[in-house]
Design an enzyme around this catalytic site. Structure first.
Site, PDB file in Angstrom:
ATOM      1  N   CYS A  87       0.812  -1.217   0.000  1.00  0.00           N
ATOM      2  CA  CYS A  87       0.000   0.000   0.000  1.00  0.00           C
ATOM      3  C   CYS A  87       0.845   1.268   0.000  1.00  0.00           C
ATOM      4  O   CYS A  87       0.315   2.365  -0.194  1.00  0.00           O
ATOM      5  CB  CYS A  87      -0.939   0.001   1.195  1.00  0.00           C
ATOM      6  SG  CYS A  87      -2.128  -1.352   1.198  1.00  0.00           S
ATOM      7  N   CYS A 231     -13.849   1.057   7.439  1.00  0.00           N
ATOM      8  CA  CYS A 231     -12.881   0.347   6.609  1.00  0.00           C
ATOM      9  C   CYS A 231     -12.804   0.968   5.215  1.00  0.00           C
ATOM     10  O   CYS A 231     -13.822   1.363   4.642  1.00  0.00           O
ATOM     11  CB  CYS A 231     -13.277  -1.125   6.471  1.00  0.00           C
ATOM     12  SG  CYS A 231     -13.483  -1.983   8.061  1.00  0.00           S
ATOM     13  N   ILE A 234     -12.602  -0.821  -1.585  1.00  0.00           N
ATOM     14  CA  ILE A 234     -11.823  -1.160  -2.773  1.00  0.00           C
ATOM     15  C   ILE A 234     -12.206  -0.198  -3.892  1.00  0.00           C
ATOM     16  O   ILE A 234     -13.380   0.110  -4.086  1.00  0.00           O
ATOM     17  CB  ILE A 234     -12.114  -2.611  -3.203  1.00  0.00           C
ATOM     18  CG1 ILE A 234     -11.572  -3.584  -2.154  1.00  0.00           C
ATOM     19  CG2 ILE A 234     -11.518  -2.902  -4.566  1.00  0.00           C
ATOM     20  CD1 ILE A 234     -10.073  -3.565  -2.008  1.00  0.00           C
ATOM     21  N   HIS A 354      -9.191   3.939  -1.527  1.00  0.00           N
ATOM     22  CA  HIS A 354      -7.856   3.341  -1.366  1.00  0.00           C
ATOM     23  C   HIS A 354      -7.490   2.484  -2.580  1.00  0.00           C
ATOM     24  O   HIS A 354      -7.379   1.267  -2.484  1.00  0.00           O
ATOM     25  CB  HIS A 354      -7.840   2.507  -0.085  1.00  0.00           C
ATOM     26  CG  HIS A 354      -6.514   1.931   0.276  1.00  0.00           C
ATOM     27  ND1 HIS A 354      -5.315   2.468  -0.147  1.00  0.00           N
ATOM     28  CD2 HIS A 354      -6.192   0.837   1.026  1.00  0.00           C
ATOM     29  CE1 HIS A 354      -4.321   1.744   0.334  1.00  0.00           C
ATOM     30  NE2 HIS A 354      -4.821   0.750   1.036  1.00  0.00           N
TER      31      HIS A 354
END
Length: 414
Positions: A87, A231, A234, A354
């Protein structure tokens, strides 16, 4: 003496699920935006560093990803380096571009990150995380989860259909922090709700609808204490930054050039208990020393919040508060726009999105806008110094790689 470096152009696509948009098109758009922002052309770029994580597994393009993706951006023929560092890939590309410039190998370099993670098979998307920890010792992760959660046996690993295994890692770290410091699930919800509020103001964000603390707490559970809005989603997207040496600065708009005060990359270290100096704290100390500043000097930051707990932990590791006080900092509103220490004005990974191989450069894109005073409704007033922290992978007790970048607002020039 360190060679002064400047960011003269940045560009970013929106983050989201763009099934019909090829990876090279997203990269081309981000590069085009960065070049236009700098008033530059592709033939001025001396080297390019291309960050990506999922291209090999999800698209089947191996080994020469950057050369393939960037060929439509007018960058063929120059050195192109493919960067994969979990990441932290995009911020590592930025670090390498800075090192290349300081070495005098060229005077204009491009860092670009692009990622296409949305896939019809969600299990396949989540499988990219399966190799981001030590697979030669597969039991090590389960032992770690058991120790961190103070349980007699390990939590079962996440299945690909449910979530990334990294959500189990973050949840275990959060539970241990809660047991040690009294951090609450409600404080995690404050972080997530704050970042949703910030992302409403960001036209490039994946989530553009705000949520209250109560709505975050009532949302679908992922793995306790994390709910879905805590969270990172995607997503797909790309970002780029054009960096130059000071002796090349006159070719560009010097009034909007943001100085790179520090760019630091460190790797995970063997630790026995997990309570020694965390990786991002080590990176921050080096960055503060390189920039001759301290955490109290940072006006705005983008930190790696793959979950809400990530933001709490990083605020502590970066020295924004004492260990154990990250949840309190968020609950009191200090990290919110208008607070005394704004964190993740973009919405962070949780809400801005992300797209792994682009994330670190999206953080830098946001901070350049902040330092120029170009961030619109999410502008942090009078921001002079900004910090980006980006971590990736997992090794032992911490991330396998971490970067800290410190940037300074454009100087007042006649």
């Amino acid at each position: 003496m360190t060679v002064p470096l400047y960011i003269v152009g940045v560009g970013s696509t929106p983050t989201g699920r763009f099934a019909e948009v090829p990876l090279r098109a997203m990269a081309r758009d981000a590069i085009g935006l960065a070049l236009a922002d700098a008033g530059a052309t592709a033939d001025q770029v001396g080297a390019a560093f291309f960050a990506n994580v999922g291209q090999s597994l999800l698209q089947g393009q191996h080994m020469i990803g950057g050369q393939v993706v960037l060929r439509e951006s007018g960058l063929d023929g120059i050195p192109i380096v493919n960067v994969e560092n979990a990441c932290a890939s995009a911020s590592t590309a930025f670090y390498l571009a800075c090192a290349h410039l300081r070495a005098g190998l060229c005077d204009v370099a491009l860092a670009v990150g692009a990622e296409k993670l949305s896939h019809p098979d969600k299990a396949r998307t989540f499988s990219i995380f399966d190799g981001a920890h030590d697979i030669e010792d597969p039991e090590a992760l389960q032992r770690f989860l058991a120790r961190q959660a103070c349980e007699e046996r390990a939590q079962p690993a996440a299945t690909a259909q449910q979530r990334s295994v990294f959500m189990d890692i973050y949840a275990a770290l959060a539970r241990a922090h809660m047991a040690r410091h009294g951090t609450t699930q409600r404080q995690l919800a404050h972080v997530a709700a704050k970042n949703r509020g910030h992302s409403v103001l960001n036209p490039l964000a994946q989530h553009r609808v705000g949520m209250s603390v109560e709505e975050v707490l009532a949302a679908r559970a992922i793995t306790w204490p994390l709910t879905l809005p805590m969270c990172a989603p995607i997503g797909d997207g790309a970002a780029a930054a054009l960096i130059v040496r000071e002796d090349a600065l006159a070719r560009f708009d010097v009034k909007r050039a943001v100085r790179v005060r520090a760019s630091v990359l460190v790797s995970g270290a063997e630790r026995t208990t997990g309570r020694e100096t965390p990786i991002s704290h080590r990176a921050a100390l080096r960055a503060y020393a390189a920039a001759s500043v301290g955490p109290e000097d940072i006006d705005v930051s983008e930190v790696h919040d793959a979950t809400a707990f990530g933001e709490i932990a990083q605020c502590e590791h970066l020295g924004f508060c004492e260990p154990g006080q990250g949840g309190w900092l968020a609950e009191r509103g200090h990290t919110t726009l208008g607070g005394r220490r704004p964190v993740n004005p973009s919405g962070g990974l949780e809400s801005k999105g992300h797209p792994i191989g682009a994330t670190g450069l999206m953080q830098i894109h946001e901070l350049v806008l902040q330092l120029r005073g170009e961030a619109g409704g999410r502008q942090v007033a009078n921001a002079r110094l900004a910090l980006a922290e980006n971590g990736g992978g997992f090794l032992g007790h911490e991330e396998a790689a971490a970067t800290v970048t410190i940037l300074e607002k454009p100087a007042q020039r006649a």
